[in-house]
Design an enzyme around this catalytic site. Structure first.
Site, PDB file in Angstrom:
ATOM      1  N   GLN B 127       0.850  -1.190   0.000  1.00 23.11           N
ATOM      2  CA  GLN B 127       0.000   0.000   0.000  1.00 23.11           C
ATOM      3  C   GLN B 127       0.884   1.238   0.000  1.00 23.11           C
ATOM      4  O   GLN B 127       1.755   1.365   0.848  1.00 23.11           O
ATOM      5  CB  GLN B 127      -0.890  -0.016   1.238  1.00 23.11           C
ATOM      6  CG  GLN B 127      -1.871   1.136   1.312  1.00 23.11           C
ATOM      7  CD  GLN B 127      -2.632   1.130   2.627  1.00 23.11           C
ATOM      8  OE1 GLN B 127      -2.277   0.400   3.548  1.00 23.11           O
ATOM      9  NE2 GLN B 127      -3.660   1.941   2.726  1.00 23.11           N
ATOM     10  N   GLY B 128       0.640   2.139  -0.957  1.00 25.20           N
ATOM     11  CA  GLY B 128       1.390   3.395  -1.015  1.00 25.20           C
ATOM     12  C   GLY B 128       0.457   4.568  -0.773  1.00 25.20           C
ATOM     13  O   GLY B 128       0.074   5.277  -1.718  1.00 25.20           O
ATOM     14  N   SER B 130       0.428   6.521   2.794  1.00 21.23           N
ATOM     15  CA  SER B 130       1.072   7.483   3.699  1.00 21.23           C
ATOM     16  C   SER B 130       2.356   8.039   3.096  1.00 21.23           C
ATOM     17  O   SER B 130       3.065   7.350   2.358  1.00 21.23           O
ATOM     18  CB  SER B 130       1.404   6.816   5.029  1.00 21.23           C
ATOM     19  OG  SER B 130       0.237   6.428   5.692  1.00 21.23           O
ATOM     20  N   SER B 162       3.965  -1.555   4.414  1.00 18.60           N
ATOM     21  CA  SER B 162       4.215  -2.942   4.788  1.00 18.60           C
ATOM     22  C   SER B 162       4.307  -3.805   3.536  1.00 18.60           C
ATOM     23  O   SER B 162       3.571  -3.582   2.572  1.00 18.60           O
ATOM     24  CB  SER B 162       3.090  -3.469   5.677  1.00 18.60           C
ATOM     25  OG  SER B 162       2.982  -2.681   6.826  1.00 18.60           O
ATOM     26  N   GLU B 245     -10.360  -1.924   4.623  1.00 18.03           N
ATOM     27  CA  GLU B 245      -9.346  -2.114   5.656  1.00 18.03           C
ATOM     28  C   GLU B 245     -10.000  -2.087   7.038  1.00 18.03           C
ATOM     29  O   GLU B 245      -9.738  -2.911   7.880  1.00 18.03           O
ATOM     30  CB  GLU B 245      -8.286  -1.009   5.559  1.00 18.03           C
ATOM     31  CG  GLU B 245      -7.219  -1.147   6.642  1.00 18.03           C
ATOM     32  CD  GLU B 245      -6.148  -0.080   6.565  1.00 18.03           C
ATOM     33  OE1 GLU B 245      -6.463   1.058   6.211  1.00 18.03           O
ATOM     34  OE2 GLU B 245      -4.997  -0.404   6.885  1.00 18.03           O
ATOM     35  N   GLU B 371      -6.587   8.047  17.589  1.00 20.98           N
ATOM     36  CA  GLU B 371      -7.133   9.414  17.640  1.00 20.98           C
ATOM     37  C   GLU B 371      -8.076   9.656  16.462  1.00 20.98           C
ATOM     38  O   GLU B 371      -9.166  10.217  16.621  1.00 20.98           O
ATOM     39  CB  GLU B 371      -5.988  10.439  17.635  1.00 20.98           C
ATOM     40  CG  GLU B 371      -5.189  10.487  18.933  1.00 20.98           C
ATOM     41  CD  GLU B 371      -4.258   9.276  19.138  1.00 20.98           C
ATOM     42  OE1 GLU B 371      -3.964   8.561  18.161  1.00 20.98           O
ATOM     43  OE2 GLU B 371      -3.846   9.044  20.288  1.00 20.98           O
TER      44      GLU B 371
END
Lengths: 346, 388
Positions: B127-128, B130, B162, B245, B371
């Site tokens: 996954q790209g 962030s 990851s 997700e 958060e």
């Protein structure tokens, strides 16, 4: 796997919600709680509405219990449907309760073993002597199922409280909407019930814990609703206080605890209703989660409301007190965790 | 309300149990748990076995190689595999995020190219999303995709990715309109990780493992046919990915917690702590956490099966799981006393709990920080005003 209420159960909930909102607005609950706690017409009304119908299964009672918690129903319904009526069988003609705690027994399990209140056999029947403590709705009930010692074993007896009002001693209580009192029995006539006390008290315990867990979900939901409503409308520093994460995150945590507790409460009701082998574990898990969600949820709500939530005039404290009543029923969360540990670890 | 399996579910469960008993080694139940993330080669072999037996992609439509079964079956699969502590499918990102996104928004060519490989474990996705400057505020991504003929040319940097070091493809969120702001002008690409200009640098985590990576893109040419959804419509596609997700994760996480709970009980017995009333109280408390998650997942699942959308209660699963997992692993390390400071030879189970405890600190950060998740509950479930 299907984890939702049926359409009929949802309709029952909607009807109960409407009736409760209409019959018990917050100011009426407050007036009763601050008065003598008695609402004389409600028993007949509950009977007519079918709330005391012995045909109701535990999932239907679970729905009613949750809504009763949400509205803080100030009537002796729980002590009847959860504690006394299943022992007596049939529809209760007068409000009944159950008296199990005394100097020798602090819980339903202990009461199935040995109790301090004793039965003496007179020529005209049984006579009970001794003090039963923490009797729910003692001042409201007209009959009581009393656990008493008959020589080397315990048995269950019916005492007509209406005929022996001198035995009933109301006490000063925290939760004015569900009062407890003492029965001071002194050679009080009683009728022995043809019920095996061990299984009967075990069944009462499971049923009561499951229904109280559902009631706690209703209490927690109401506290959360009151807090959210306040956090949306109350403005400080030119913003609604619910936009501050110090407020909103605590309420998100209260919602989380409630979501988990509600799942376990419904599941406990199902397990008890179907006599599932997991019923003991289910009611203990539900009781632990219910106490956390309802006592903790009310505390978060009181904090969110600030000074107003700390006043007698605001209804919130009554929910907090009911949550504490529920958490204290027949033990404590730590006692339930000890039971769970015994199941998990031996 | 009925927690029992339907006849069809019961048959599925029985078949799966029999299959697991046959496939897992005879001494599987008695082994010491594997320390660290996983053995990649073994995970690939296990994935292939799952695929051949029809247990990969249980809820995916049959036309894409899935089994076309209900989420109830997926829940049973996760329960049963957790019960015997079976390995996971290797395609964490592909199976849970990239695949469902391609099914929802992909072209027929993209479906044909990727879906079967995800199920069989032959194609690993990363996954790209962030970036160093774009974490919780995902809409601030700056990795550029500039149109040049039949290609987009990608330049930028992604982080916390990851499996990028073993991945064949990346689901990449890029800014394709220069000067666009926030949710507009983003494009979602499927990027071949073997393309020139893609550089993966492993990041060593708090555990010492390089589970995730920085990924640098320098003039990487990506054909326009690799766009998922509309050019400039990447935000909507990314939301599908995140919905999967966060939406389907609850059961998988709870199943994993259940496996760890079983090991905690074993550890308490082996260390003699199982008779300590204070430890027993904490173990029982964790059990209530576990049961609460399990049955809340069921409630959300029934809502999903009945209405097509998961219930709002499902939104708390990851939030609560992450904190329960942190409490559980911390208790396990605590039970080991000074020996809990040994992370390898001589340590209890070779340092298994030390790894798990350190890894658990990431649980409240990855896949939506706690958060952000509390903001989501506060704003979307409770209807509180936005915090920003």
């Amino acid at each position: 796997m299907d984890f939702a209420f049926s359409e009929e159960q949802d309709m029952l909930r909607a009807a109960a919600k409407d009736w409760l909102a209409d019959r018990y607005p917050a100011d009426r609950v407050a007036a009763l709680a601050d008065g003598d706690g008695r609402d004389p017409g409600v028993w007949r009304e509950l009977t007519e509405l079918g709330w005391l119908d012995p045909e109701l299964d535990l999932l239907e009672l679970a729905v009613l219990a949750e809504e009763a918690g949400y509205a803080l129903l100030p009537a002796p319904w729980f002590s009847s449907v959860a504690l006394a009526a299943p022992v007596l069988g049939g529809p209760p003609a007068v409000p009944p309760t159950l008296a199990w705690i005394d100097d020798a027994a602090g819980s339903l399990r202990e009461a199935a073993g040995t109790v301090a209140v004793r039965c003496d056999h007179a020529v005209d029947g049984c006579r009970l002597t001794g003090v039963k403590r923490a009797v729910p709705d003692a001042a409201y009930a007209e009959a009581a199922v009393v656990v008493a010692q008959d020589h080397d074993r315990v048995a269950l007896y019916r005492v007509e409280l209406a005929a022996h009002p001198e035995t009933v001693h109301p006490l000063t209580v925290v939760d004015g909407t569900r009062r407890i009192g003492e029965l001071r029995l002194d050679g009080t006539p009683a009728e022995r019930l043809d019920v095996d006390p061990g299984p009967a008290l075990a069944a009462v315990r499971r049923r009561a814990l499951a229904l109280l867990a559902c009631e706690a979900a209703g209490v927690a939901q109401r506290a959360l609703d009151l807090a959210v409503e306040h956090a949306r409308s109350r403005t400080q520093f030119d913003r609604p206080i619910g936009s501050y994460q110090g407020v909103s995150h605590r309420l998100a945590d209260a919602y989380t605890a409630l979501a988990l507790a509600r799942s376990l409460a419904y599941r406990a009701a199902w397990c008890v209703a179907t006599d599932d082998p997991a019923a003991e574990e289910a009611v203990s898990s539900a009781a632990v989660a219910a106490a956390r969600a309802s006592v903790g949820g009310c505390e978060s709500a009181i904090q969110a409301l600030g000074g107003i939530g700390f006043t007698w005039d605001h209804p919130l404290h009554r929910y907090y007190k009911r949550a504490q009543w529920i958490a204290a029923f027949d033990g404590s969360p730590s006692r339930h965790r000890a039971d769970l540990a015994a199941l998990i670890l031996g | 309300m009925d927690f029992r399996d339907s006849p069809d579910e019961a048959a599925f469960r029985a078949d799966l149990r029999a299959w697991l008993a046959a496939e897992l080694p005879d001494d599987w139940a008695d082994r010491e748990p594997h320390v660290g993330r996983w053995d990649f080669a073994a995970a690939k072999r296990w994935t292939r076995a799952l695929f051949d037996a029809g247990y990969a992609g249980l809820t995916w439509p049959k036309e894409y190689g899935g089994a076309g079964l209900s989420p109830n079956h997926q829940a049973i699969y996760l329960e049963e595999t957790a019960r015997v502590d079976a390995p996971d499918h290797v395609g964490v990102i592909g199976l849970g995020m990239a695949g469902p996104t391609i099914i929802a928004h992909g072209t027929p060519e993209q479906k044909a190219a990727h879906l079967r490989g995800i199920l069989s474990g032959d194609t690993i996705f990363c996954q790209g999303f962030s970036e160093p400057g774009s974490g919780s505020d995902l809409a601030s991504v700056r990795t550029r995709a500039e149109r040049d003929g039949a290609d987009f040319v990608v330049n930028g940097q992604k982080v916390w990715s990851s499996y990028a070091h073993v991945a064949d493809f990346c689901i990449l969120l890029t800014r394709s309109e220069a000067g666009s702001q926030k949710h507009r002008g983003l494009t979602y690409l499927l990027v071949d990780m073997h393309t020139p200009g893609v550089e993966v640098r492993p990041l060593r985590q708090i555990t010492g493992d390089p589970e995730f990576n920085e990924v640098f893109f320098t003039d990487v040419r990506v054909p326009v046919s690799s766009v998922v959804g509309e050019v400039g419509g990447g935000w909507q596609v990314a939301m599908t990915t995140l919905l999967h997700e966060r939406g389907t994760l609850g059961f998988a996480l709870t199943a994993r917690l259940e496996a760890l709970f079983g090991r905690l009980v074993t550890t308490a017995r082996k260390t003699g702590a199982a008779t300590d009333p204070l430890v027993r109280d904490r173990i029982a408390d964790l059990y209530v956490d576990l049961q609460g998650l399990r049955f809340t997942n069921y409630r959300a699942l029934t809502a999903l099966v009945r209405t097509g959308v998961p219930g709002p209660e499902g939104s708390v699963a990851k939030l609560h799981w992450s904190e329960a997992n942190q409490r559980l692993t911390a208790l396990a390390v605590e039970l080991l006393g000074p020996e809990g400071q040994l992370s390898g030879e001589g340590g209890f189970w070779g340092g298994y709990w030390q790894y798990q405890q350190l890894r658990s600190r990431g649980n409240t950060i990855e896949a939506g920080t706690s958060e952000i998740l509390r903001n989501i509950v506060a704003e979307r479930v409770l209807g509180l005003p936005r915090s920003r």
